[in-house]
Design a protein around this motif. Structure first.
Motif, PDB file in Angstrom:
ATOM      1  N   GLN B  91     -19.790  38.891 -20.474  1.00 21.72           N
ATOM      2  CA  GLN B  91     -19.607  38.615 -19.049  1.00 21.72           C
ATOM      3  C   GLN B  91     -20.931  38.465 -18.324  1.00 21.72           C
ATOM      4  O   GLN B  91     -21.926  39.095 -18.673  1.00 21.72           O
ATOM      5  N   GLY B  92     -20.913  37.648 -17.299  1.00 22.22           N
ATOM      6  CA  GLY B  92     -22.086  37.524 -16.433  1.00 22.22           C
ATOM      7  C   GLY B  92     -21.991  38.482 -15.260  1.00 22.22           C
ATOM      8  O   GLY B  92     -21.034  39.252 -15.148  1.00 22.22           O
ATOM      9  N   ASP B  93     -22.983  38.416 -14.370  1.00 17.31           N
ATOM     10  CA  ASP B  93     -22.993  39.382 -13.267  1.00 17.31           C
ATOM     11  C   ASP B  93     -21.928  39.078 -12.206  1.00 17.31           C
ATOM     12  O   ASP B  93     -21.414  39.994 -11.580  1.00 17.31           O
ATOM     13  N   GLY B  94     -21.592  37.808 -12.010  1.00 23.48           N
ATOM     14  CA  GLY B  94     -20.531  37.502 -11.060  1.00 23.48           C
ATOM     15  C   GLY B  94     -19.194  37.988 -11.560  1.00 23.48           C
ATOM     16  O   GLY B  94     -18.370  38.516 -10.810  1.00 23.48           O
ATOM     17  N   ASP B  95     -18.979  37.839 -12.856  1.00 23.72           N
ATOM     18  CA  ASP B  95     -17.709  38.222 -13.470  1.00 23.72           C
ATOM     19  C   ASP B  95     -17.569  39.739 -13.554  1.00 23.72           C
ATOM     20  O   ASP B  95     -16.552  40.301 -13.160  1.00 23.72           O
TER      21      ASP B  95
END
Lengths: 76, 244
Positions: B91-95
């Motif tokens: 996962q990325g930081d937005g997710d």
């Protein structure tokens, strides 16, 4: 000593391998690959020491490195 | 002679990531760890919404694409139904830290036996460089053109520090992919996180500080320097929890 091979088709020309090569033996090509990116190549073939730092940093898995171990005195 | 070459777990497809993006390195490390632990036939990944949405095109294992922010919830379901499988989220930081904060914190708090690979590049990549929860104070983005403010937007969310207070978490480490040494450390951390799950220890998370040259609007060389000189100060590397 080492031998380095580039997958020109995969390279996007980010240059991280060029930045981290301790031998300063890598550069970006003047020509572009089929995707329009410059690609990594050796300044002088045969000067690779096989450390593999370029392989570690390549985000596109476009580099293979053969690492030849130097023979030690006992092996000789 | 040994040859350093592309992991067999990586598909032959050229990624859609921008030149110099850290996702490619993180993908390679995950693939190398899956190969070295010999769990290719047991591993199930859950992909986020964001730049890594096409994860299943690049890593050759079973992968489910989740609704935005929900990989820890989906991974919880998979792991509970199929406890013998190794389940990870990427996962990325937005997710993970914005739309999926609730899923992340509660999966960690329940001590779900899953592994989370969290890519922190301090910005929303896919949507074009908006402020992320992890954007640093003073850092410009398209939604904070004057820089993130302490009183308006608040300081960045530090995920490892936040989760380290939860009792059921087994392993938390923050690593980077901005130097060869950091890449080796990141691989060791990802391997350890997977090993924690294999050993049944519970929730493990590795936060990877990563470059986003395109949305930071710098060259890949300067992006690497930004991670090393700026991000590591705000997000110190290290092990935040390693329960026995």
């Amino acid at each position: 000593m080492g031998k380095i091979r580039f997958d020109v088709h995969r390279c996007k020309g980010c240059g991280l391998c060029v930045i981290f090569c301790p031998q300063k033996n890598l550069r970006m090509s003047a020509e572009l690959n089929e995707h329009g990116h410059p690609y990594a190549q050796e300044n002088e073939p045969g000067h690779c020491n096989g450390c593999g730092l370029c392989f570690r940093m390549c985000p596109d898995a476009a580099i293979e490195v053969d690492q030849h171990r130097r023979k030690t005195q006992t092996q000789e | 002679m040994t040859t350093l070459k592309r992991s067999t777990i990586l598909k032959d497809q050229v990624t859609h990531y921008c030149p110099g993006c850290g996702h490619g390195i993180a993908h390679r490390l995950v693939a190398e760890v899956i190969e070295e632990l010999d769990i290719r036939e047991k591993v199930i990944g859950t992909a986020p919404v964001g730049c890594a949405v096409l994860l299943y095109n690049y890593i050759d294992c079973d992968i489910i694409e989740c609704a935005h922010g929900r990989p820890p919830a989906v991974a919880t379901g998979i792991k509970r139904v199929r406890p013998d499988n190794i389940v990870f989220t990427y996962q990325g930081d937005g997710d993970l830290a914005a739309i999926g904060t609730a899923e992340t914190i509660h999966a960690a708090n329940r001590g779900e036996n899953i592994t989370v690979i969290f890519i922190n590049n301090a910005i929303y990549g896919m949507t074009g460089g908006q402020m992320a929860p992890t954007t640093m104070l003073g850092m410009a983005s398209t939604t904070t053109p004057e820089g993130r403010g302490k009183h308006g937007e608040g300081p960045p969310l530090k995920v490892c520090e936040l989760l380290s207070s939860l009792q059921a978490v087994s392993y938390l480490e923050r690593v980077a992919v901005s130097t060869p040494k950091d890449v080796l450390s990141a691989k060791r951390a990802i391997k350890k996180a997977f090993q924690k799950q294999i050993d049944g220890k519970g929730f493990s998370l590795v936060e990877v500080l990563s470059m986003c040259p395109t949305d930071w609007k710098v060259s890949p060389e300067k992006a690497v320097a930004f991670v090393n000189d700026e991000m590591k100060k705000v997000f110190p590397l290290g092990v935040y929890k390693d329960a026995k």
